[in-house]
Structures are given as C-alpha cells and as structure tokens.
Write an enzyme that holds these catalytic residues in place. Structure first.
Site, mmCIF file in Angstrom:
data_model
loop_
_atom_site.group_PDB
_atom_site.id
_atom_site.type_symbol
_atom_site.label_atom_id
_atom_site.label_comp_id
_atom_site.label_asym_id
_atom_site.label_seq_id
_atom_site.Cartn_x
_atom_site.Cartn_y
_atom_site.Cartn_z
ATOM 1 N N SER A 286 5.858 3.335 -17.650
ATOM 2 C CA SER A 286 6.986 3.342 -18.612
ATOM 3 C C SER A 286 7.761 4.656 -18.484
ATOM 4 O O SER A 286 8.993 4.673 -18.611
ATOM 5 C CB SER A 286 6.450 3.226 -20.045
ATOM 6 O OG SER A 286 6.104 1.900 -20.332
ATOM 7 N N ALA B 39 0.830 -1.210 0.000
ATOM 8 C CA ALA B 39 0.000 0.000 0.000
ATOM 9 C C ALA B 39 0.859 1.252 0.000
ATOM 10 O O ALA B 39 1.157 1.820 1.057
ATOM 11 C CB ALA B 39 -0.955 -0.032 1.197
ATOM 12 N N LEU B 40 1.230 1.673 -1.211
ATOM 13 C CA LEU B 40 2.089 2.855 -1.378
ATOM 14 C C LEU B 40 1.307 3.995 -2.036
ATOM 15 O O LEU B 40 1.277 5.118 -1.517
ATOM 16 C CB LEU B 40 3.305 2.467 -2.237
ATOM 17 C CG LEU B 40 4.326 3.564 -2.554
ATOM 18 C CD1 LEU B 40 5.075 3.981 -1.289
ATOM 19 C CD2 LEU B 40 5.338 3.091 -3.603
ATOM 20 N N SER B 41 0.645 3.707 -3.155
ATOM 21 C CA SER B 41 0.003 4.755 -3.964
ATOM 22 C C SER B 41 -1.187 5.378 -3.252
ATOM 23 O O SER B 41 -1.873 4.729 -2.461
ATOM 24 C CB SER B 41 -0.484 4.170 -5.297
ATOM 25 O OG SER B 41 0.609 3.739 -6.063
ATOM 26 N N TRP C 49 -5.543 1.867 -5.533
ATOM 27 C CA TRP C 49 -5.026 0.837 -6.460
ATOM 28 C C TRP C 49 -4.317 -0.293 -5.712
ATOM 29 O O TRP C 49 -3.253 -0.735 -6.148
ATOM 30 C CB TRP C 49 -4.018 1.396 -7.481
ATOM 31 C CG TRP C 49 -4.324 2.718 -8.101
ATOM 32 C CD1 TRP C 49 -3.547 3.835 -8.062
ATOM 33 C CD2 TRP C 49 -5.467 3.060 -8.890
ATOM 34 N NE1 TRP C 49 -4.143 4.850 -8.760
ATOM 35 C CE2 TRP C 49 -5.324 4.393 -9.277
ATOM 36 C CE3 TRP C 49 -6.619 2.356 -9.284
ATOM 37 C CZ2 TRP C 49 -6.269 5.055 -10.042
ATOM 38 C CZ3 TRP C 49 -7.557 3.025 -10.043
ATOM 39 C CH2 TRP C 49 -7.376 4.346 -10.420
ATOM 40 N N GLU D 97 3.383 -0.649 -10.858
ATOM 41 C CA GLU D 97 4.759 -0.815 -10.356
ATOM 42 C C GLU D 97 5.748 0.092 -11.102
ATOM 43 O O GLU D 97 6.901 -0.265 -11.333
ATOM 44 C CB GLU D 97 5.172 -2.290 -10.341
ATOM 45 C CG GLU D 97 4.266 -3.045 -9.383
ATOM 46 C CD GLU D 97 4.815 -4.309 -8.791
ATOM 47 O OE1 GLU D 97 6.032 -4.547 -8.854
ATOM 48 O OE2 GLU D 97 4.000 -5.062 -8.220
ATOM 49 N N SER E 82 3.083 8.055 -9.264
ATOM 50 C CA SER E 82 4.478 8.120 -9.726
ATOM 51 C C SER E 82 5.353 8.863 -8.727
ATOM 52 O O SER E 82 6.566 8.666 -8.696
ATOM 53 C CB SER E 82 4.548 8.831 -11.086
ATOM 54 O OG SER E 82 4.011 8.008 -12.085
ATOM 55 N N ARG F 259 9.621 -4.890 -10.266
ATOM 56 C CA ARG F 259 9.629 -4.615 -11.714
ATOM 57 C C ARG F 259 10.125 -5.826 -12.512
ATOM 58 O O ARG F 259 9.732 -6.008 -13.667
ATOM 59 C CB ARG F 259 10.449 -3.348 -11.985
ATOM 60 C CG ARG F 259 9.672 -2.127 -11.509
ATOM 61 C CD ARG F 259 10.480 -0.867 -11.364
ATOM 62 N NE ARG F 259 9.628 0.159 -10.746
ATOM 63 C CZ ARG F 259 10.060 1.320 -10.279
ATOM 64 N NH1 ARG F 259 11.344 1.621 -10.346
ATOM 65 N NH2 ARG F 259 9.216 2.176 -9.737
HETATM 66 N N1 COS Z 1 17.004 2.018 -4.305
HETATM 67 C C1 COS Z 1 17.436 2.578 -3.160
HETATM 68 N N2 COS Z 1 17.309 3.912 -2.903
HETATM 69 C C2 COS Z 1 16.718 4.660 -3.853
HETATM 70 C C3 COS Z 1 16.234 4.128 -5.060
HETATM 71 C C4 COS Z 1 16.406 2.738 -5.276
HETATM 72 N N3 COS Z 1 15.991 2.158 -6.402
HETATM 73 N N4 COS Z 1 15.698 5.121 -5.797
HETATM 74 C C5 COS Z 1 15.842 6.246 -5.085
HETATM 75 N N5 COS Z 1 16.448 5.957 -3.904
HETATM 76 C C6 COS Z 1 16.826 6.899 -2.831
HETATM 77 C C7 COS Z 1 17.697 8.019 -3.415
HETATM 78 O O1 COS Z 1 19.054 7.625 -3.399
HETATM 79 C C8 COS Z 1 17.440 9.153 -2.454
HETATM 80 O O2 COS Z 1 18.202 8.960 -1.292
HETATM 81 P P1 COS Z 1 18.764 10.207 -0.425
HETATM 82 O O3 COS Z 1 17.527 10.879 0.119
HETATM 83 O O4 COS Z 1 19.585 9.559 0.636
HETATM 84 O O5 COS Z 1 19.530 11.063 -1.375
HETATM 85 C C9 COS Z 1 15.960 8.955 -2.096
HETATM 86 O O6 COS Z 1 15.651 7.581 -2.370
HETATM 87 C C10 COS Z 1 15.044 9.827 -2.919
HETATM 88 O O7 COS Z 1 15.317 9.546 -4.269
HETATM 89 P P2 COS Z 1 14.969 10.551 -5.443
HETATM 90 O O8 COS Z 1 15.382 11.952 -5.057
HETATM 91 O O9 COS Z 1 15.501 9.978 -6.703
HETATM 92 O O10 COS Z 1 13.374 10.514 -5.424
HETATM 93 P P3 COS Z 1 12.319 11.116 -6.415
HETATM 94 O O11 COS Z 1 11.200 11.651 -5.626
HETATM 95 O O12 COS Z 1 12.973 11.993 -7.425
HETATM 96 O O13 COS Z 1 11.714 9.783 -7.120
HETATM 97 C C11 COS Z 1 11.468 8.038 -8.726
HETATM 98 C C12 COS Z 1 12.429 8.934 -7.898
HETATM 99 C C13 COS Z 1 10.717 8.841 -9.758
HETATM 100 C C14 COS Z 1 12.349 7.020 -9.427
HETATM 101 C C15 COS Z 1 10.523 7.308 -7.761
HETATM 102 O O14 COS Z 1 9.647 8.230 -7.183
HETATM 103 C C16 COS Z 1 9.703 6.234 -8.406
HETATM 104 O O15 COS Z 1 10.172 5.123 -8.671
HETATM 105 N N6 COS Z 1 8.393 6.504 -8.665
HETATM 106 C C17 COS Z 1 7.472 5.510 -9.146
HETATM 107 C C18 COS Z 1 6.784 4.869 -8.005
HETATM 108 C C19 COS Z 1 5.987 3.691 -8.444
HETATM 109 O O16 COS Z 1 6.531 2.757 -9.011
HETATM 110 N N7 COS Z 1 4.682 3.703 -8.156
HETATM 111 C C20 COS Z 1 3.839 2.616 -8.417
HETATM 112 C C21 COS Z 1 3.438 2.100 -7.077
HETATM 113 S S1 COS Z 1 3.225 0.402 -6.953
HETATM 114 S S2 COS Z 1 1.683 -0.056 -8.072
#
Ligand code: COS
Length: 383
Positions: A369, A124-126, A156, A366, A132, A246
C-alpha cells in the site's frame, strides 16, 4: 459513459462464476487446510481460457481483454484466493511475454501458458533485500559469449515449485556502471533448468494453497536468446507488468470482499439474537452498508483501470489507486465479516476467517500500500 459489460465480458464472467461455484467452491476450505496446490483446477482454468484471458488469440490466449480478465479474477477469488493468485501470475507472465517477447519467445511460451502445458508461470523479481526497491537487487546475469549465466537468489516467488517458465530479473551491469534501476535485464528461464533450485515453501498466514518459495541460481546457464526485451531495459518491463498485475490483485481483493459480504448477509438473516435475526439490528446493518459501499467503490476503481488499460491509455496511477483502495477495503470488509459471524467467524467451519487471512497479503504483494501511495503521489506532483 457506459457501465454495461459487453457480450465477451459477460460470457467470461459467467463461465468463471459457474466453474468457481460448481468445481472450486466445494474444495476451497480443504485446499487451504491441507495447503494443496490446486494443480487440477488450474488445468481446468486453462481449458476455459482463464490462464491467458488478455493474451491474443493468435498466441493461444482468449484475447478477451483487461476488463474480462479483472472480472474473471473476481469470480475465482470469491471462492479460492489461493487458486486466484496462481491464475493472476500466469496471466501476468503470458502478457509480459506477449508484449515484450521476440516472435520465438512468444510462440514458445504463450500457448503453453495458455493451455496449461507450463502448468503456471512465475514472476521472479523480489529478493531478500529488494522487495519495494527492485533496483537494489543483487542477482547477476553474466554475458559468457554464447550464454547468460545467472547467480543469486529470489524470494517470495508465487508458484515457484510448479512453474514451467520463470520471468527473472537480474543485474547485467554493476551498480558503478549502471546504478539502481538502469542496470537490470529480464530473462525467460524454463522450470527445471540446471542451476536453478526451488527452495522450501513458506508457511504462510493465508493463501495457503498457493506455493510461495525462494529460488537459488547457481551458475545457471541460459541461452543468449533468453533475454526478454532490451539489455538493461528490465526495470521498465517489471514496472509495466506490475501496473497490470495490480489490477489483478485489486480484483482478487474485490472477489474476497464480495464473498465476505454475501456470507455475512446470509448469516445475519439466519442468526437470531434477542428473538430477532441479527440483520434487524442497526449495528449489523451499518456494517453491511459500509461493506457494500466500499466494495462497489473498489470495483469501480479497478474496472476503470482495466478499461484504460484495454484502450491503451495510461493507467499506472489508476491501477495503484485501485490496488490501495480495494486491498485495504477488503481487509476492513473481511474484518467486519468475522465480527458479524461472532464466534463462528473465528473457527474454520465458516469461511470468514479464511477470507480474512487471504485478504491480508493483498496490501503487501505486487507492491505494498505504501508503494501504491508513492506511485499516486508522484504522478500527481509531476503533472
Ligand atoms: N511504467 C513504465 N516505466 C516506469 C514505470 C511504469 N509504471 N515506473 C517507473 N518507470 C520508469 C521511470 O520512468 C524511470 O525511467 P528512466 O530511467 O528512463 O527515467 C525508471 O523506470 C525508474 O523509475 P523510478 O526512478 O521511478 O524508480 P524508483 O526506483 O524510484 O522506483 C517505484 C519506483 C517505487 C514505484 C518502484 O520501485 C516500485 O513499483 N516498487 C515496488 C515493486 C513491487 O511492486 N514489488 C513487489 C514485487 S512482485 S510480488
């Protein structure tokens, strides 16, 4: 370089394929049509070790590794993508708890996820305004001394109505104190906890046998020991879990795409037009050739990501590459399958239309794209 499966991986693949063909395939169309959550099937998957493929044996899992998990997901997805998504999320939840949980949390939940006592797990994240961008979530967890109190909602949530345990993310500091991703923590909430309500299931385009519903938290009290991982450290747990997730969704897309190819081959050899099987025509052959080429490319990307994960090497970028390619390829492949089947591709008598509807969500959940491309580009540009 080694492209052969080891004995464990072959065994898991064979067991999943046999069960999928024998037990799930005959029910798949009906599960879709009647939107039936495949509860009994999931119980049998638990019996085969497929709800905790990459969870250590000491915690009740199969301990078979990330590659075996990807192979098992392909097999189940090839017959029923609805069953496969519930399996994927349960595996992801088990791995998250096995990786970040305290000994007590691991012992309480991992064996129950693995053996089906929890039925399934949920993630439960979204939220309505944070998909996103999970850093924009507004659900809160308040520290009341002897308990955490959750307030807010989630959107969701796969398998929400059936989950024995939810991994839930919530803000443990205000945006002013700890902005965005830095003020989020992760909690374990058993299904049925007072103050947690599961809403009405969504009426979806595809994966109709899976249950997708919102959650409401209204002064939902959970023990202090329900915190998973570090206080304010929840965002990284979510990201790491999604990296593995993923690979699971790539494998789901690959399974759907493989079914599309197999069914298209069989139809094209059988169906005749202008006195020949349509497989004799280049128009069909080129489609089949493209389907197989994209399917194998997707498979190589996904198995590479799983292989890296299994060895404890960085795999975040590779998982995103696998996901964006495999899920977009699955949509192209499913579209070709419908086209090859002609009018029969558009009716429920054949599975092609279900595969197309099921494939569609894979480029969305998850991590869309678009988000996968963000992850890939950031990793390229930061190197
Ligand atoms: N593994 C470990 N740490 C991670 C990571 C990963 N894959 N991705 C990011 N982090 C860490 C970063 O290193 C950063 O750490 P610090 O705070 O120590 O610097 C922190 O998390 C924040 O990262 P970032 O600044 O990159 O975050 P953003 O808000 O810019 O988000 C994305 C990055 C867009 C990649 C992320 O929000 C994402 O994956 N969004 C999609 C979410 C998703 O899949 N939703 C569907 C839900 S499930 S149906």
């Amino acid at each position: 370089m080694e492209f052969e499966l080891n004995e464990t991986q072959s065994m898991v693949q064979r067991a999943a394929r046999d069960f999928a063909t024998r037990v799930i395939r005959p029910q798949a169309a009906e599960i879709d049509r009647s939107e039936r959550f495949p509860r009994e099937i999931l119980a049998e998957l638990a019996g085969l070790g497929l709800l905790a493929v990459n969870v250590p044996e000491s915690l009740g899992g199969a301990g078979a590794g990330a590659v075996a998990y990807a192979l098992a997901m392909q097999e189940i997805s090839a017959v029923c993508a609805s069953t496969a998504v519930a399996m994927a999320v349960t595996n992801m939840v088990g791995e998250v708890i096995a990786t970040f949980g305290t000994d007590t949390q691991k012992v309480e939940h991992c064996p129950r996820l693995a053996d089906g006592t929890h039925t399934v797990g949920a993630f439960a994240l979204s939220e309505t305004g944070a998909g996103s961008d999970p850093g924009g979530m507004v659900t809160t967890a308040r520290d009341e001394g002897d308990a955490w109190v959750l307030d807010g909602s989630k959107q969701w949530i796969t398998s929400a109505a059936y989950a024995g345990v939810f991994v839930v993310w919530a803000r443990t500091a205000s945006q002013a104190e700890r902005p965005g991703t830095r003020g989020i923590s992760c909690f374990l909430v058993p299904g049925g906890t007072p103050g947690l309500t599961v809403g009405k299931a969504e009426d979806k385009m595809g994966i109709r046998g899976s249950n997708t519903a919102p959650l409401a938290f209204d002064a939902c009290r959970i023990p202090k020991a329900a915190l998973l991982g570090d206080l304010h450290g929840g965002f990284k747990i979510a990201m790491m879990a999604l990296d593995g997730g993923r690979i699971g969704i790539s494998s789901q897309a690959i399974g759907i795409a493989r079914a599309c190819l197999e069914e298209s081959l069989s139809y094209a050899k059988d169906r005749r037009a202008f006195d020949r099987p349509i497989a004799d025509y280049q128009a069909i052959q080129w489609k089949l050739a493209d389907m197989k080429t994209e399917l194998d490319a997707a498979n190589l990307l996904a198995l590479r990501a799983a292989w890296l994960k299994e060895r404890g090497l960085p795999f975040s970028r590779e998982a995103s590459m696998a996901k964006v390619f495999a899920t977009e390829a699955a949509n192209r492949i499913a579209n070709h399958a419908v086209q090859i089947h002609g009018g029969y591709g558009y009716i429920r008598e054949f599975a092609a239309e279900r595969h197309l509807r099921d494939a569609r969500v894979t480029t969305i959940y998850e991590g869309t794209s678009e988000i996968q491309r963000v992850v890939i580009a950031r990793s390229l540009l930061s190197g």
